[in-house]
Design an enzyme around this catalytic site. Structure first.
Site, PDB file in Angstrom:
ATOM      1  N   PHE A   1      -8.377   1.265  -0.450  1.00 38.40           N
ATOM      2  CA  PHE A   1      -9.193   0.166  -1.254  1.00 38.40           C
ATOM      3  C   PHE A   1      -8.427  -0.686  -2.405  1.00 38.40           C
ATOM      4  CE2 PHE A   1     -12.319   2.952   0.748  1.00 38.40           C
ATOM      5  CZ  PHE A   1     -13.002   1.925   1.600  1.00 38.40           C
TER       6      PHE A   1
ATOM      7  N   ASP B   1      10.590   3.469   5.265  1.00 33.58           N
ATOM      8  CA  ASP B   1      10.580   2.135   5.719  1.00 33.58           C
ATOM      9  C   ASP B   1      11.682   1.855   6.559  1.00 33.58           C
ATOM     10  OD1 ASP B   1       8.565  -0.211   4.735  1.00 33.58           O
ATOM     11  OD2 ASP B   1      10.205  -1.036   5.930  1.00 33.58           O
TER      12      ASP B   1
ATOM     13  N   VAL C   1       0.981  -0.888   0.201  1.00 33.54           N
ATOM     14  CA  VAL C   1       0.047   0.096  -0.015  1.00 33.54           C
ATOM     15  C   VAL C   1       0.964   1.300   0.089  1.00 33.54           C
ATOM     16  CG1 VAL C   1      -1.463   1.368   1.283  1.00 33.54           C
ATOM     17  CG2 VAL C   1      -2.005  -1.030   1.002  1.00 33.54           C
TER      18      VAL C   1
ATOM     19  N   HIS D   1     -17.122 -16.239  -7.785  1.00 35.80           N
ATOM     20  CA  HIS D   1     -16.470 -17.116  -8.427  1.00 35.80           C
ATOM     21  C   HIS D   1     -16.272 -18.491  -7.480  1.00 35.80           C
ATOM     22  CE1 HIS D   1     -16.187 -15.012 -12.161  1.00 35.80           C
ATOM     23  NE2 HIS D   1     -15.664 -13.990 -11.388  1.00 35.80           N
TER      24      HIS D   1
ATOM     25  N   CYS E   1      -5.761  -9.233   3.184  1.00 33.74           N
ATOM     26  CA  CYS E   1      -7.016  -8.393   3.237  1.00 33.74           C
ATOM     27  C   CYS E   1      -8.012  -9.148   4.346  1.00 33.74           C
ATOM     28  CB  CYS E   1      -7.272  -7.246   2.781  1.00 33.74           C
ATOM     29  SG  CYS E   1      -5.802  -6.122   2.258  1.00 33.74           S
TER      30      CYS E   1
HETATM   31  N1  LIG Z   1      -2.164  -5.216   0.663  1.00 32.92           N
HETATM   32  C1  LIG Z   1      -3.080  -4.865   0.219  1.00 32.92           C
HETATM   33  O1  LIG Z   1      -3.907  -5.033  -0.918  1.00 32.92           O
HETATM   34  C2  LIG Z   1      -4.068  -3.715   0.945  1.00 32.92           C
HETATM   35  C3  LIG Z   1      -5.061  -3.151   0.252  1.00 32.92           C
HETATM   36  C4  LIG Z   1      -5.651  -1.886   1.286  1.00 32.92           C
HETATM   37  C5  LIG Z   1      -5.324  -1.905   2.606  1.00 32.92           C
HETATM   38  N2  LIG Z   1      -4.289  -2.524   3.088  1.00 32.92           N
HETATM   39  C6  LIG Z   1      -3.914  -2.154   4.352  1.00 32.92           C
HETATM   40  O2  LIG Z   1      -2.663  -1.444   4.339  1.00 32.92           O
HETATM   41  C7  LIG Z   1      -1.889  -1.813   5.592  1.00 32.92           C
HETATM   42  C8  LIG Z   1      -0.585  -2.065   4.943  1.00 32.92           C
HETATM   43  O3  LIG Z   1      -0.556  -3.213   4.079  1.00 32.92           O
HETATM   44  P1  LIG Z   1       0.587  -3.700   3.179  1.00 32.92           P
HETATM   45  O4  LIG Z   1       0.137  -5.024   2.461  1.00 32.92           O
HETATM   46  O5  LIG Z   1       1.117  -2.651   2.561  1.00 32.92           O
HETATM   47  O6  LIG Z   1       1.642  -4.295   4.352  1.00 32.92           O
HETATM   48  P2  LIG Z   1       3.119  -4.788   4.078  1.00 32.92           P
HETATM   49  O7  LIG Z   1       3.668  -5.677   5.132  1.00 32.92           O
HETATM   50  O8  LIG Z   1       3.335  -5.074   2.523  1.00 32.92           O
HETATM   51  O9  LIG Z   1       4.136  -3.333   4.519  1.00 32.92           O
HETATM   52  C9  LIG Z   1       4.061  -2.778   5.552  1.00 32.92           C
HETATM   53  C10 LIG Z   1       5.379  -2.137   5.817  1.00 32.92           C
HETATM   54  O10 LIG Z   1       5.734  -1.321   6.721  1.00 32.92           O
HETATM   55  C11 LIG Z   1       6.820  -1.232   7.174  1.00 32.92           C
HETATM   56  N3  LIG Z   1       6.950  -0.689   8.672  1.00 32.92           N
HETATM   57  C12 LIG Z   1       6.567  -1.467   9.701  1.00 32.92           C
HETATM   58  N4  LIG Z   1       6.785  -0.572  10.750  1.00 32.92           N
HETATM   59  C13 LIG Z   1       7.528   0.458  10.333  1.00 32.92           C
HETATM   60  C14 LIG Z   1       7.893   1.752  10.974  1.00 32.92           C
HETATM   61  N5  LIG Z   1       7.822   1.843  12.427  1.00 32.92           N
HETATM   62  N6  LIG Z   1       8.473   2.564  10.386  1.00 32.92           N
HETATM   63  C15 LIG Z   1       8.328   2.302   8.793  1.00 32.92           C
HETATM   64  N7  LIG Z   1       8.332   1.284   8.184  1.00 32.92           N
HETATM   65  C16 LIG Z   1       7.448   0.298   9.071  1.00 32.92           C
HETATM   66  C17 LIG Z   1       7.058  -2.730   6.971  1.00 32.92           C
HETATM   67  O11 LIG Z   1       8.689  -2.867   7.214  1.00 32.92           O
HETATM   68  C18 LIG Z   1       6.638  -3.175   5.718  1.00 32.92           C
HETATM   69  O12 LIG Z   1       7.471  -2.663   4.702  1.00 32.92           O
HETATM   70  C19 LIG Z   1      -2.558  -2.754   6.187  1.00 32.92           C
HETATM   71  O13 LIG Z   1      -3.238  -2.212   7.417  1.00 32.92           O
HETATM   72  C20 LIG Z   1      -3.463  -3.413   5.102  1.00 32.92           C
HETATM   73  O14 LIG Z   1      -4.572  -4.060   5.908  1.00 32.92           O
HETATM   74  C21 LIG Z   1      -3.486  -3.401   2.278  1.00 32.92           C
END
Ligand SMILES: NC(=O)c1ccc[n+]([C@@H]2O[C@H](COP(=O)([O-])OP(=O)(O)OC[C@H]3O[C@@H](n4cnc5c(N)ncnc54)[C@H](O)[C@@H]3O)[C@@H](O)[C@H]2O)c1
Length: 438
Positions: free
Chosen positions: A155, A30, A11, A259, A268
């Site tokens: 989303f 990050d 995200v 599906h 998610c």
């Molecule tokens: N993946 C999806 O399709 C999606 C879609 C919508 C919403 N979300 C939501 O978005 C959020 C992130 O999801 P994601 O899939 O991108 O997660 P992810 O695990 O791919 O990425 C999270 C990142 O945050 C970093 N991080 C953690 N703590 C940190 C800190 N203190 N300082 C800096 N960086 C830090 C981690 O190293 C990691 O790279 C979640 O809440 C998820 O539910 C995800």
């Protein structure tokens, strides 16, 4: 506008890159140094179509930067977007440790007005906690800086994330009542989409937080619903694809997410449904529909394992199963909560050997389950396997050379958990074939 995105995962990276494409000055932060170093070189740590070009272009333009220095990134920006992970805890509740850590880091640094936006998916009430964590840290320093908190759930879909971010169905902005400053700043942030006539929902923070869970829980429920219908189809000789078509042609229902298959997975739906059920109970309400969707999903996984075992005369001990597709869906390398993992573990427990291929997700799957024999393509996976199982419907599995597959398999058996192939055609090709709900 100067924007900092904290958490550069699926995200955060997409969000930061797209805001820089819109013309914003973005720093993606990050804490994983290797990740930031490779991003600085333009190397993308995830598989997401179209993202590499966009990242490269915006690095070149000087609008997209990557850093591990959160303090500097906080100083630079007016808007801080929190996009760290919110994984499930063992009890199904959401682990907010990463969000708390970031909020506290912000509080330890903040010295001028900023809008702190939660983009991560978080239970209702988390923005209040974010505000309190920041304020506690400010108080410790005797710092009086003002700040706003806001909720802006994301989303996007993995595999189509760039398009989804650039052309979303809607943008949700939750702010405190009367916080016109934060609302104006966030509308300015999203102005390119506003000009595009993207619908905006401006609301309060609990509504914004809840809307993300409501949307995901509804989609997950659609999947569980059609999976239950698929069970009935198998009992009565129906065809779930035809039923889904009949349902989907009704515009009130819509075709998407109908599906039948191995159930929902990914980073998610599983955690968000669990979290929604959990925080509903915390406010004294049983979110019965969502709890049922979760139960159906778990049962569906077991049904898929049983289906595969049944395809080899009820005993998979010592048999080789070729698995095509490990990622939780096509066009991503994400294997979090992927159906393939549960299915593979279930088959390994029952004594099977697993040969598998996935176009993008092999490295991570191999790390998680070292017993999997990873293959270079679909055909290598089929070699001397007793049954071929399609778990993820990558395009390249839609037109397999069936003649070649037949020669490679010990016996021509295919279990098609995504209903990619037509049963009649497979029979004509000489296969023993099992789909889902047909
Ligand atoms: N993946 C999806 O399709 C999606 C879609 C919508 C919403 N979300 C939501 O978005 C959020 C992130 O999801 P994601 O899939 O991108 O997660 P992810 O695990 O791919 O990425 C999270 C990142 O945050 C970093 N991080 C953690 N703590 C940190 C800190 N203190 N300082 C800096 N960086 C830090 C981690 O190293 C990691 O790279 C979640 O809440 C998820 O539910 C995800």
């Amino acid at each position: 506008m100067n924007i900092t995105v904290i958490g550069t995962g699926y995200v955060g990276l997409v969000t930061g890159t797209c805001f820089s494409e819109f013309g914003g000055q973005v720093t993606c932060v990050d804490k994983i140094e290797d990740k930031i170093e490779s991003l600085k070189r333009g190397e993308i740590p995830i598989y997401e179509p179209g993202l590499d070009d966009l990242v490269a272009r915006n690095i070149r333009s000087g609008r997209l930067n990557f850093s591990t220095d959160i303090n500097d990134a906080i100083d630079q920006a007016l808007v801080l977007l929190i996009a760290v992970g919110t994984p499930p805890s063992d009890d199904g509740s959401t682990n907010l440790a990463y969000v708390e850590a970031v909020a506290r880091e912000i509080g330890q640094r903040l010295d001028s007005y900023k809008v702190i936006v939660t983009k991560s998916t978080v239970p209702v009430g988390t923005s209040v906690k974010v505000r309190n964590w920041i304020q506690e840290e400010l108080d410790k320093r005797g710092e009086k800086a003002r700040f706003s908190v806001a909720s802006n759930p994301e989303f996007l879909r993995e595999g189509a994330a760039v398009g989804d971010f650039m052309r979303p169905d809607r943008v949700v902005i939750g702010t405190d009542a009367g916080d016109d400053q934060a609302l104006a700043i966030l509308k300015d942030l999203y102005r390119p989409l506003f000009l595009n006539e993207t619908p905006f929902v401006e609301t309060n923070i609990p509504t914004a937080e809840l809307s993300k869970y409501a949307a995901n829980a509804f989609l997950a429920t659609k999947i569980s619903f059609i999976n239950e219908v698929s069970v009935l189809c198998e009992e009565v000789g129906g065809d779930v694809q035809a039923v889904a078509r009949v349902m989907g042609l009704d515009r009130r229902i819509g075709k998407k997410f109908l599906h039948a298959g191995p159930g929902f997975g990914g980073s998610c739906f599983p955690k968000d449904t669990l979290s929604a059920a959990r925080f509903a109970r915390e406010v004294g309400h049983e979110f019965s529909i969502v709890e049922a969707s979760i139960a159906v999903n778990e049962r569906q996984r077991v049904r898929m394992i049983d289906k595969i075992v049944a395809s080899v005369e009820g005993d998979v001990t010592g048999k080789t199963v070729a698995i095509l597709g490990l990622a939780f869906k096509p066009e991503t390398d994400d294997i979090r909560e992927a159906p393939a993992l549960d299915i593979i573990r279930g088959l390994l427990d029952r004594g099977a050997r697993i040969r598998a291929y996935d176009p993008a997700a092999m490295a991570e799957a191999g790390r998680l389950i070292p017993e999997i024999e990873l293959c270079k393509d679909a055909y290598e996976a089929c070699a001397d396997a007793d049954v071929l199982v399609i778990v993820t419907e990558w395009n390249e599995f839609r037109m397999l050379d069936l003649e070649r597959v037949k020669e490679l398999l010990v016996e021509p058996r295919m279990v098609d958990l995504r209903n990619v192939y037509k049963a009649e055609k497979m029979k004509d090709e000489g296969f023993l074939y099992w789909g889902v709900g047909r």
